[in-house]
Write an enzyme that holds these catalytic residues in place. Structure first.
Site, PDB file in Angstrom:
ATOM      1  N   SER A   1       0.862  -1.178   0.000  1.00  0.00           N
ATOM      2  CA  SER A   1       0.000   0.000   0.000  1.00  0.00           C
ATOM      3  C   SER A   1       0.898   1.227   0.000  1.00  0.00           C
ATOM      4  O   SER A   1       2.058   1.154   0.437  1.00  0.00           O
ATOM      5  CB  SER A   1      -0.851   0.014   1.278  1.00  0.00           C
TER       6      SER A   1
ATOM      7  N   TYR B   1      -2.770  -1.023  10.473  1.00  0.00           N
ATOM      8  CA  TYR B   1      -2.703  -1.236   9.019  1.00  0.00           C
ATOM      9  C   TYR B   1      -1.375  -0.722   8.455  1.00  0.00           C
ATOM     10  O   TYR B   1      -0.695  -1.414   7.699  1.00  0.00           O
ATOM     11  CB  TYR B   1      -3.884  -0.508   8.362  1.00  0.00           C
TER      12      TYR B   1
HETATM   13  C1  BGC Z   1      -6.242   1.559   2.015  1.00  0.00           C
HETATM   14  C2  BGC Z   1      -7.402   2.422   1.549  1.00  0.00           C
HETATM   15  C3  BGC Z   1      -6.936   3.830   1.282  1.00  0.00           C
HETATM   16  C4  BGC Z   1      -5.685   3.867   0.416  1.00  0.00           C
HETATM   17  C5  BGC Z   1      -5.119   5.269   0.283  1.00  0.00           C
HETATM   18  C6  BGC Z   1      -5.129   1.677   1.026  1.00  0.00           C
HETATM   19  O1  BGC Z   1      -4.056   0.850   1.369  1.00  0.00           O
HETATM   20  O2  BGC Z   1      -6.674   0.217   2.160  1.00  0.00           O
HETATM   21  O3  BGC Z   1      -8.426   2.412   2.526  1.00  0.00           O
HETATM   22  O4  BGC Z   1      -7.967   4.548   0.625  1.00  0.00           O
HETATM   23  O5  BGC Z   1      -4.702   3.028   0.972  1.00  0.00           O
HETATM   24  O6  BGC Z   1      -5.046   5.949   1.496  1.00  0.00           O
END
Ligand code: BGC
Length: 281
Positions: A166, A179
């Site tokens: 991410s 996260y």
């Molecule tokens: C998350 C999303 C978020 C995106 C940008 C992703 O890894 O799961 O919820 O919109 O990152 O912030």
């Protein structure tokens, strides 16, 4: 100036058939990015295992769509954070398809909370699925890749792993410490593993998606107000679609990217370019 809309201007592009004869597994493939990646791998000619943990009907729908491309597809229910279930899933795949050539370790979730209220259960759930899940799946894939080695008629590499990371492996995210920690962990997991197994001709890379239109972040794009606020973070001016990630995954899984080892490919419309500095700083 026209009001920003939630309609995407993402291109509709055909997926090149770069993966004919390869056997792929995509975790969390019943929805969102995983679903898009699974479909694109199948369109590119791979046989695909659709891993899922909830929503059997959605997983079956992905299998049906894959079979319409003329490839083999099967769904396997398994919680990627559970070692026994992951080992059994790979065993079942190898029995059915003969081997594994491509792992897309995609399964991931959010359990958002202010830090002072975050429970250990919320922390453990996110680390368990997002990080430990990638460790367990990658370990089983590496075991199979190193047992089998390179089959030149299939691919130059002995196997390919794509870790779904991410932008939050780089961008801190208040209210999402679990996260962001899992994604920061994926960066080091991916790079350490890539370094370790490259001599075995196994390529490990990651994709770092930005804001992609999926169920995980509905609140960020489903109203015009939310979409407008989101666009202040995306210089390219549109939300990403699962297909944007899927095409990157097909390329990273194919021999077209054979010299790409240990890289994170950011597919984020420029979200990691510190857009606030376009007018500030
Ligand atoms: C998350 C999303 C978020 C995106 C940008 C992703 O890894 O799961 O919820 O919109 O990152 O912030």
């Amino acid at each position: 100036m026209t009001e920003p809309s939630t309609n995407s201007t993402a291109p509709k592009l055909a997926v090149p058939r770069l993966l004919t004869g390869q056997k792929a597994i995509v975790t969390g493939a019943n929805s969102g990015i995983g679903r898009g990646v699974a479909l694109a791998l199948g369109e590119a000619g791979a046989d695909v295992v659709v891993n899922y943990v909830v929503d059997d009907a959605a997983a079956q729908a992905v299998v049906d769509q894959l079979q319409a491309f003329g490839v083999k597809a099967m769904k396997i229910k398994a919680d990627v954070s559970d070692e026994d279930q992951v080992v059994a899933m790979f065993k079942q795949m190898i029995e059915a398809f003969g081997t594994v050539d491509i792992l897309v370790a995609n399964a991931g979730l959010q359990r958002d909370s202010a830090f002072k209220d975050m429970t250990l259960a919320q922390w453990n759930k996110v680390i368990g699925v997002n990080l430990t899940g990638q460790f367990l799946c990658a370990r089983e894939a590496v075991r199979e890749f190193s047992r089998r080695g390179v089959v030149p008629s299939i691919s130059c590499a002995a196997g390919k792993i794509i870790c779904m990371s991410s932008v939050h492996q780089e961008i801190p995210w208040a209210g999402h410490a679990n996260y962001a920690s899992s994604k920061g962990g994926i960066k080091q997991l991916m790079e350490s593993l890539a370094q370790e197994v490259a001599p075995l001709k196994i390529r490990v890379n990651a994709i770092a998606p930005g804001a992609i239109r999926t169920p995980i972040n509905t609140s960020a794009w489903s109203t015009p107000e939310a979409y407008k606020a989101l666009m202040t973070l995306v210089p390219y001016g549109r939300i990403g679609e699962p297909e944007d990630i899927a095409r990157a995954a097909v390329w990273l899984a194919s021999d077209q990217s054979d010299y790409v080892v240990g890289t994170t490919l950011f597919v984020d419309g420029g979200m990691t370019l510190y857009p606030g500095f376009a007018t500030g700083g």
